[in-house]
Design an enzyme around this catalytic site. Structure first.
Site, PDB file in Angstrom:
ATOM      1  N   ASP A   1       0.878  -1.155   0.000  1.00 29.07           N
ATOM      2  CA  ASP A   1       0.000   0.000   0.000  1.00 29.07           C
ATOM      3  C   ASP A   1       0.934   1.228   0.000  1.00 29.07           C
ATOM      4  O   ASP A   1       2.114   1.096   0.316  1.00 29.07           O
ATOM      5  CB  ASP A   1      -0.861  -0.055   1.267  1.00 29.07           C
ATOM      6  N   LEU A   2       0.430   2.392  -0.366  1.00 33.22           N
ATOM      7  CA  LEU A   2       1.318   3.555  -0.430  1.00 33.22           C
ATOM      8  C   LEU A   2       1.173   4.452   0.802  1.00 33.22           C
ATOM      9  O   LEU A   2       2.072   4.524   1.638  1.00 33.22           O
ATOM     10  CB  LEU A   2       1.037   4.337  -1.722  1.00 33.22           C
ATOM     11  N   ASP A   3      -0.006   5.094   0.898  1.00 32.82           N
ATOM     12  CA  ASP A   3      -0.228   6.046   1.987  1.00 32.82           C
ATOM     13  C   ASP A   3      -0.254   5.317   3.326  1.00 32.82           C
ATOM     14  O   ASP A   3      -1.087   4.434   3.528  1.00 32.82           O
ATOM     15  CB  ASP A   3      -1.560   6.777   1.785  1.00 32.82           C
TER      16      ASP A   3
ATOM     17  N   THR B   1       1.305  10.376   3.753  1.00 33.76           N
ATOM     18  CA  THR B   1       0.604  11.448   3.052  1.00 33.76           C
ATOM     19  C   THR B   1      -0.676  11.848   3.783  1.00 33.76           C
ATOM     20  O   THR B   1      -1.303  12.844   3.421  1.00 33.76           O
ATOM     21  CB  THR B   1       0.227  11.016   1.625  1.00 33.76           C
TER      22      THR B   1
ATOM     23  N   LYS C   1      -8.566   7.007   6.003  1.00 29.54           N
ATOM     24  CA  LYS C   1      -7.380   6.250   5.583  1.00 29.54           C
ATOM     25  C   LYS C   1      -7.757   5.028   4.751  1.00 29.54           C
ATOM     26  O   LYS C   1      -8.589   4.221   5.159  1.00 29.54           O
ATOM     27  CB  LYS C   1      -6.548   5.836   6.804  1.00 29.54           C
ATOM     28  N   GLY C   2      -7.143   4.924   3.586  1.00 27.20           N
ATOM     29  CA  GLY C   2      -7.385   3.781   2.708  1.00 27.20           C
ATOM     30  C   GLY C   2      -8.675   3.860   1.915  1.00 27.20           C
ATOM     31  O   GLY C   2      -8.971   2.996   1.100  1.00 27.20           O
TER      32      GLY C   2
ATOM     33  N   ARG D   1     -11.282   8.768  -2.797  1.00 22.80           N
ATOM     34  CA  ARG D   1     -11.507  10.206  -2.712  1.00 22.80           C
ATOM     35  C   ARG D   1     -12.990  10.557  -2.570  1.00 22.80           C
ATOM     36  O   ARG D   1     -13.377  11.324  -1.682  1.00 22.80           O
ATOM     37  CB  ARG D   1     -10.938  10.897  -3.951  1.00 22.80           C
TER      38      ARG D   1
ATOM     39  N   SER E   1      -2.392   0.575  -4.351  1.00 20.55           N
ATOM     40  CA  SER E   1      -2.870   1.764  -3.647  1.00 20.55           C
ATOM     41  C   SER E   1      -4.208   2.240  -4.183  1.00 20.55           C
ATOM     42  O   SER E   1      -4.490   2.113  -5.370  1.00 20.55           O
ATOM     43  CB  SER E   1      -1.830   2.884  -3.801  1.00 20.55           C
ATOM     44  N   ALA E   2      -5.025   2.826  -3.305  1.00 18.17           N
ATOM     45  CA  ALA E   2      -6.308   3.394  -3.720  1.00 18.17           C
ATOM     46  C   ALA E   2      -6.130   4.781  -4.331  1.00 18.17           C
ATOM     47  O   ALA E   2      -7.051   5.333  -4.932  1.00 18.17           O
ATOM     48  CB  ALA E   2      -7.231   3.493  -2.513  1.00 18.17           C
ATOM     49  N   SER E   3      -4.934   5.334  -4.220  1.00 14.60           N
ATOM     50  CA  SER E   3      -4.730   6.726  -4.634  1.00 14.60           C
ATOM     51  C   SER E   3      -4.585   6.905  -6.141  1.00 14.60           C
ATOM     52  O   SER E   3      -3.875   6.163  -6.803  1.00 14.60           O
ATOM     53  CB  SER E   3      -3.491   7.296  -3.946  1.00 14.60           C
TER      54      SER E   3
ATOM     55  N   ASN F   1      -3.228   9.548  -7.168  1.00 15.20           N
ATOM     56  CA  ASN F   1      -2.003  10.354  -7.250  1.00 15.20           C
ATOM     57  C   ASN F   1      -0.751   9.518  -7.024  1.00 15.20           C
ATOM     58  O   ASN F   1       0.343  10.075  -6.854  1.00 15.20           O
ATOM     59  CB  ASN F   1      -2.047  11.477  -6.207  1.00 15.20           C
TER      60      ASN F   1
ATOM     61  N   LYS G   1     -10.988  -1.197  -1.693  1.00 14.45           N
ATOM     62  CA  LYS G   1     -10.702  -2.068  -0.556  1.00 14.45           C
ATOM     63  C   LYS G   1     -11.891  -1.935   0.406  1.00 14.45           C
ATOM     64  O   LYS G   1     -12.373  -0.819   0.555  1.00 14.45           O
ATOM     65  CB  LYS G   1      -9.407  -1.625   0.151  1.00 14.45           C
TER      66      LYS G   1
ATOM     67  N   GLU H   1      -0.007  -3.371   4.671  1.00 12.80           N
ATOM     68  CA  GLU H   1      -1.141  -2.442   4.771  1.00 12.80           C
ATOM     69  C   GLU H   1      -1.224  -1.745   6.123  1.00 12.80           C
ATOM     70  O   GLU H   1      -0.930  -2.355   7.140  1.00 12.80           O
ATOM     71  CB  GLU H   1      -2.455  -3.222   4.575  1.00 12.80           C
ATOM     72  N   ASP H   2      -1.670  -0.488   6.103  1.00 10.31           N
ATOM     73  CA  ASP H   2      -1.858   0.257   7.359  1.00 10.31           C
ATOM     74  C   ASP H   2      -3.328   0.462   7.695  1.00 10.31           C
ATOM     75  O   ASP H   2      -3.653   0.942   8.775  1.00 10.31           O
ATOM     76  CB  ASP H   2      -1.195   1.636   7.268  1.00 10.31           C
TER      77      ASP H   2
END
Ligand code: B16
Ligand code: MG
Length: 217
Positions: free
Chosen positions: A8-10, A16, A44-45, A48, A113-115, A117, A144, A168-169
Protein backbone atom coordinates in the site's frame (compact mmCIF):
# COMPACT_ATOMS: atom_id res chain seq x y z
CA UNK A 1 7.15 -19.62 -0.71
CA UNK A 2 7.06 -15.87 -1.05
CA UNK A 3 7.50 -14.58 -4.60
CA UNK A 4 6.22 -11.02 -4.31
CA UNK A 5 5.47 -8.24 -1.85
CA UNK A 6 2.64 -5.81 -2.57
CA UNK A 7 2.74 -2.44 -0.82
CA UNK A 8 0.00 0.00 0.00
CA UNK A 9 1.32 3.56 -0.43
CA UNK A 10 -0.23 6.05 1.99
CA UNK A 11 0.68 5.06 5.54
CA UNK A 12 3.09 2.30 4.51
CA UNK A 13 5.72 3.85 2.23
CA UNK A 14 5.03 7.50 3.06
CA UNK A 15 2.84 9.52 5.41
CA UNK A 16 0.60 11.45 3.05
CA UNK A 17 -2.30 11.34 5.54
CA UNK A 18 -1.09 14.65 6.99
CA UNK A 19 -1.47 16.36 3.60
CA UNK A 20 -4.85 14.76 2.94
CA UNK A 21 -5.84 16.07 6.38
CA UNK A 22 -4.85 19.68 5.71
CA UNK A 23 -6.68 19.66 2.37
CA UNK A 24 -9.88 18.03 3.71
CA UNK A 25 -9.84 20.34 6.73
CA UNK A 26 -9.71 23.47 4.61
CA UNK A 27 -12.58 22.13 2.50
CA UNK A 28 -14.62 21.40 5.66
CA UNK A 29 -13.86 24.84 7.10
CA UNK A 30 -14.96 26.41 3.82
CA UNK A 31 -18.26 24.56 4.20
CA UNK A 32 -18.59 25.92 7.74
CA UNK A 33 -17.64 23.02 10.01
CA UNK A 34 -14.55 21.62 11.71
CA UNK A 35 -12.67 18.47 10.79
CA UNK A 36 -10.35 16.92 13.36
CA UNK A 37 -7.36 14.61 13.09
CA UNK A 38 -9.51 11.92 14.67
CA UNK A 39 -12.09 12.39 11.88
CA UNK A 40 -9.24 12.04 9.39
CA UNK A 41 -8.55 8.49 10.66
CA UNK A 42 -11.82 7.44 9.01
CA UNK A 43 -10.49 8.44 5.59
CA UNK A 44 -7.38 6.25 5.58
CA UNK A 45 -7.38 3.78 2.71
CA UNK A 46 -10.78 5.10 1.54
CA UNK A 47 -11.29 6.48 -2.00
CA UNK A 48 -11.51 10.21 -2.71
CA UNK A 49 -15.27 10.31 -3.39
CA UNK A 50 -16.05 8.05 -0.41
CA UNK A 51 -13.86 10.32 1.73
CA UNK A 52 -15.99 13.30 0.71
CA UNK A 53 -19.16 11.40 1.62
CA UNK A 54 -17.76 10.70 5.09
CA UNK A 55 -16.76 14.37 5.42
CA UNK A 56 -20.30 15.46 4.49
CA UNK A 57 -21.69 13.06 7.08
CA UNK A 58 -19.40 14.56 9.75
CA UNK A 59 -20.49 18.11 8.84
CA UNK A 60 -24.15 17.13 8.44
CA UNK A 61 -24.27 18.63 4.95
CA UNK A 62 -25.90 17.36 1.80
CA UNK A 63 -24.50 18.30 -1.61
CA UNK A 64 -25.59 17.38 -5.12
CA UNK A 65 -23.43 15.16 -7.34
CA UNK A 66 -22.03 18.02 -9.42
CA UNK A 67 -20.97 20.01 -6.35
CA UNK A 68 -19.36 16.89 -4.87
CA UNK A 69 -17.24 16.39 -7.99
CA UNK A 70 -16.22 20.06 -7.96
CA UNK A 71 -15.25 19.98 -4.29
CA UNK A 72 -13.31 16.72 -4.63
CA UNK A 73 -11.35 18.28 -7.51
CA UNK A 74 -10.70 21.39 -5.42
CA UNK A 75 -9.48 19.27 -2.50
CA UNK A 76 -7.18 17.38 -4.84
CA UNK A 77 -5.70 20.62 -6.20
CA UNK A 78 -4.71 21.69 -2.71
CA UNK A 79 -3.42 18.18 -1.88
CA UNK A 80 -1.31 18.20 -5.05
CA UNK A 81 0.35 21.44 -3.96
CA UNK A 82 1.71 19.61 -0.93
CA UNK A 83 2.72 16.37 -2.59
CA UNK A 84 4.54 18.21 -5.36
CA UNK A 85 6.83 19.57 -2.64
CA UNK A 86 7.60 16.11 -1.25
CA UNK A 87 11.17 14.78 -1.40
CA UNK A 88 12.78 11.34 -0.90
CA UNK A 89 13.46 12.39 2.73
CA UNK A 90 9.81 11.65 3.38
CA UNK A 91 10.07 7.94 2.59
CA UNK A 92 9.26 6.24 5.92
CA UNK A 93 12.26 4.85 7.86
CA UNK A 94 13.48 1.41 6.78
CA UNK A 95 11.37 1.19 3.61
CA UNK A 96 14.21 1.61 1.15
CA UNK A 97 16.49 -0.83 2.97
CA UNK A 98 13.68 -3.41 2.90
CA UNK A 99 13.14 -2.82 -0.84
CA UNK A 100 16.88 -3.38 -1.44
CA UNK A 101 16.73 -6.56 0.64
CA UNK A 102 13.80 -7.87 -1.45
CA UNK A 103 15.56 -6.99 -4.72
CA UNK A 104 18.71 -8.81 -3.59
CA UNK A 105 16.62 -11.92 -2.86
CA UNK A 106 14.80 -11.79 -6.21
CA UNK A 107 11.41 -10.97 -4.66
CA UNK A 108 9.18 -8.86 -6.92
CA UNK A 109 7.71 -5.59 -5.66
CA UNK A 110 4.27 -4.21 -6.54
CA UNK A 111 2.18 -1.23 -5.51
CA UNK A 112 -1.49 -1.66 -4.51
CA UNK A 113 -2.87 1.76 -3.65
CA UNK A 114 -6.31 3.39 -3.72
CA UNK A 115 -4.73 6.73 -4.63
CA UNK A 116 -5.11 8.31 -8.05
CA UNK A 117 -2.00 10.35 -7.25
CA UNK A 118 0.23 7.32 -6.63
CA UNK A 119 2.41 7.82 -9.72
CA UNK A 120 3.08 11.45 -8.81
CA UNK A 121 3.99 10.48 -5.25
CA UNK A 122 6.37 7.68 -6.34
CA UNK A 123 8.07 10.08 -8.75
CA UNK A 124 8.49 12.70 -6.00
CA UNK A 125 10.03 10.05 -3.75
CA UNK A 126 12.19 8.72 -6.61
CA UNK A 127 10.88 5.20 -5.96
CA UNK A 128 9.19 4.37 -9.27
CA UNK A 129 12.04 2.18 -10.53
CA UNK A 130 11.77 -0.19 -7.54
CA UNK A 131 8.34 -1.39 -8.63
CA UNK A 132 7.84 -4.32 -10.99
CA UNK A 133 4.10 -3.59 -11.16
CA UNK A 134 1.99 -0.59 -10.18
CA UNK A 135 -1.75 -0.76 -9.52
CA UNK A 136 -3.42 2.40 -8.20
CA UNK A 137 -6.77 4.18 -7.96
CA UNK A 138 -6.80 4.81 -11.71
CA UNK A 139 -6.76 1.05 -12.48
CA UNK A 140 -9.47 -0.33 -10.21
CA UNK A 141 -13.24 -0.06 -9.98
CA UNK A 142 -13.77 -1.71 -6.60
CA UNK A 143 -12.42 -0.19 -3.40
CA UNK A 144 -10.70 -2.07 -0.56
CA UNK A 145 -11.86 -4.33 1.24
CA UNK A 146 -12.49 -5.70 -2.25
CA UNK A 147 -9.25 -7.49 -3.21
CA UNK A 148 -9.23 -6.18 -6.82
CA UNK A 149 -6.23 -3.87 -6.38
CA UNK A 150 -4.02 -6.62 -4.93
CA UNK A 151 -5.25 -9.37 -7.27
CA UNK A 152 -4.39 -7.16 -10.25
CA UNK A 153 -0.91 -6.66 -8.85
CA UNK A 154 -0.39 -10.42 -8.43
CA UNK A 155 -1.71 -11.04 -11.93
CA UNK A 156 0.61 -8.42 -13.47
CA UNK A 157 3.56 -10.12 -11.78
CA UNK A 158 2.31 -13.57 -12.78
CA UNK A 159 2.08 -15.01 -9.25
CA UNK A 160 -0.66 -16.78 -7.33
CA UNK A 161 -2.16 -14.78 -4.43
CA UNK A 162 -0.86 -17.45 -2.00
CA UNK A 163 2.69 -16.47 -2.97
CA UNK A 164 2.15 -12.75 -2.34
CA UNK A 165 2.47 -10.82 0.92
CA UNK A 166 0.62 -7.50 1.31
CA UNK A 167 1.75 -4.59 3.53
CA UNK A 168 -1.14 -2.44 4.77
CA UNK A 169 -1.86 0.26 7.36
CA UNK A 170 -5.65 0.37 7.01
CA UNK A 171 -8.20 -2.14 8.28
CA UNK A 172 -10.02 -2.22 4.92
CA UNK A 173 -6.69 -2.89 3.21
CA UNK A 174 -5.85 -5.81 5.50
CA UNK A 175 -9.31 -7.25 4.78
CA UNK A 176 -8.74 -6.78 1.03
CA UNK A 177 -5.51 -8.81 1.23
CA UNK A 178 -7.12 -11.63 3.23
CA UNK A 179 -10.18 -11.61 0.92
CA UNK A 180 -7.78 -12.05 -2.00
CA UNK A 181 -6.15 -15.10 -0.42
CA UNK A 182 -2.91 -13.29 0.43
CA UNK A 183 -1.00 -13.04 3.66
CA UNK A 184 -0.79 -9.61 5.22
CA UNK A 185 1.68 -7.73 7.40
CA UNK A 186 -0.02 -4.85 9.21
CA UNK A 187 1.89 -1.60 9.59
CA UNK A 188 0.64 0.19 12.71
CA UNK A 189 -1.22 -0.97 15.78
CA UNK A 190 -2.21 -4.64 16.42
CA UNK A 191 -5.48 -3.48 18.05
CA UNK A 192 -6.68 -1.94 14.80
CA UNK A 193 -5.11 -4.39 12.36
CA UNK A 194 -6.07 -7.58 14.22
CA UNK A 195 -6.92 -9.45 11.00
CA UNK A 196 -3.32 -9.22 9.73
CA UNK A 197 -1.02 -12.26 10.07
CA UNK A 198 1.21 -10.09 12.20
CA UNK A 199 1.73 -6.39 12.84
CA UNK A 200 4.85 -4.24 13.10
CA UNK A 201 5.01 -0.50 13.92
CA UNK A 202 7.10 0.23 10.82
CA UNK A 203 9.99 -0.96 8.66
CA UNK A 204 12.88 0.09 10.89
CA UNK A 205 14.98 -3.04 11.38
CA UNK A 206 12.54 -5.06 9.27
CA UNK A 207 14.02 -7.58 6.83
CA UNK A 208 13.03 -10.50 4.63
CA UNK A 209 13.93 -12.78 7.55
CA UNK A 210 11.71 -10.87 9.98
CA UNK A 211 8.86 -11.25 7.52
CA UNK A 212 9.39 -14.98 7.02
CA UNK A 213 9.63 -15.77 10.71
CA UNK A 214 6.59 -13.58 11.46
CA UNK A 215 4.51 -15.36 8.85
CA UNK A 216 5.64 -18.81 9.97
CA UNK A 217 4.57 -18.30 13.57
P1 B16 B 1 -6.39 10.18 -3.90
P2 B16 B 1 -3.58 4.10 -0.05
C1 B16 B 1 -5.41 6.08 -0.10
O1 B16 B 1 -4.14 5.57 -0.41
C2 B16 B 1 -5.36 6.95 1.15
O2 B16 B 1 -5.04 6.19 2.28
C3 B16 B 1 -6.70 7.61 1.35
O3 B16 B 1 -6.68 8.44 2.49
C4 B16 B 1 -7.06 8.41 0.10
O4 B16 B 1 -8.34 9.01 0.24
C5 B16 B 1 -7.05 7.48 -1.12
O5 B16 B 1 -5.77 6.88 -1.23
C6 B16 B 1 -7.37 8.21 -2.42
O6 B16 B 1 -6.36 9.13 -2.68
O7 B16 B 1 -7.33 11.28 -3.52
O8 B16 B 1 -4.96 10.60 -4.00
O9 B16 B 1 -6.86 9.42 -5.11
O10 B16 B 1 -3.51 4.05 1.44
O11 B16 B 1 -4.54 3.09 -0.64
O12 B16 B 1 -2.23 4.10 -0.72
MG1 MG C 1 -2.83 3.14 3.34
Amino acid sequence: TISACIFDLDGVVVDTAKYHYIAWKSLANGLGFDFTEEDNERLKGVSRMRSLEILMEIGGVDLDQETQLKLAAKKNEEYLEYILKMTPDEILPGVKTFFEDLKAKGIKIALGSASKNAMTILEQLKLTSYFDAIVDGTHVSKAKPDPEVFLKGAELLGFEPANCVVFEDAEAGVEAAINGGMRCVGIGSPDVLNKANFVVPGFEGFSFETMESGLNK
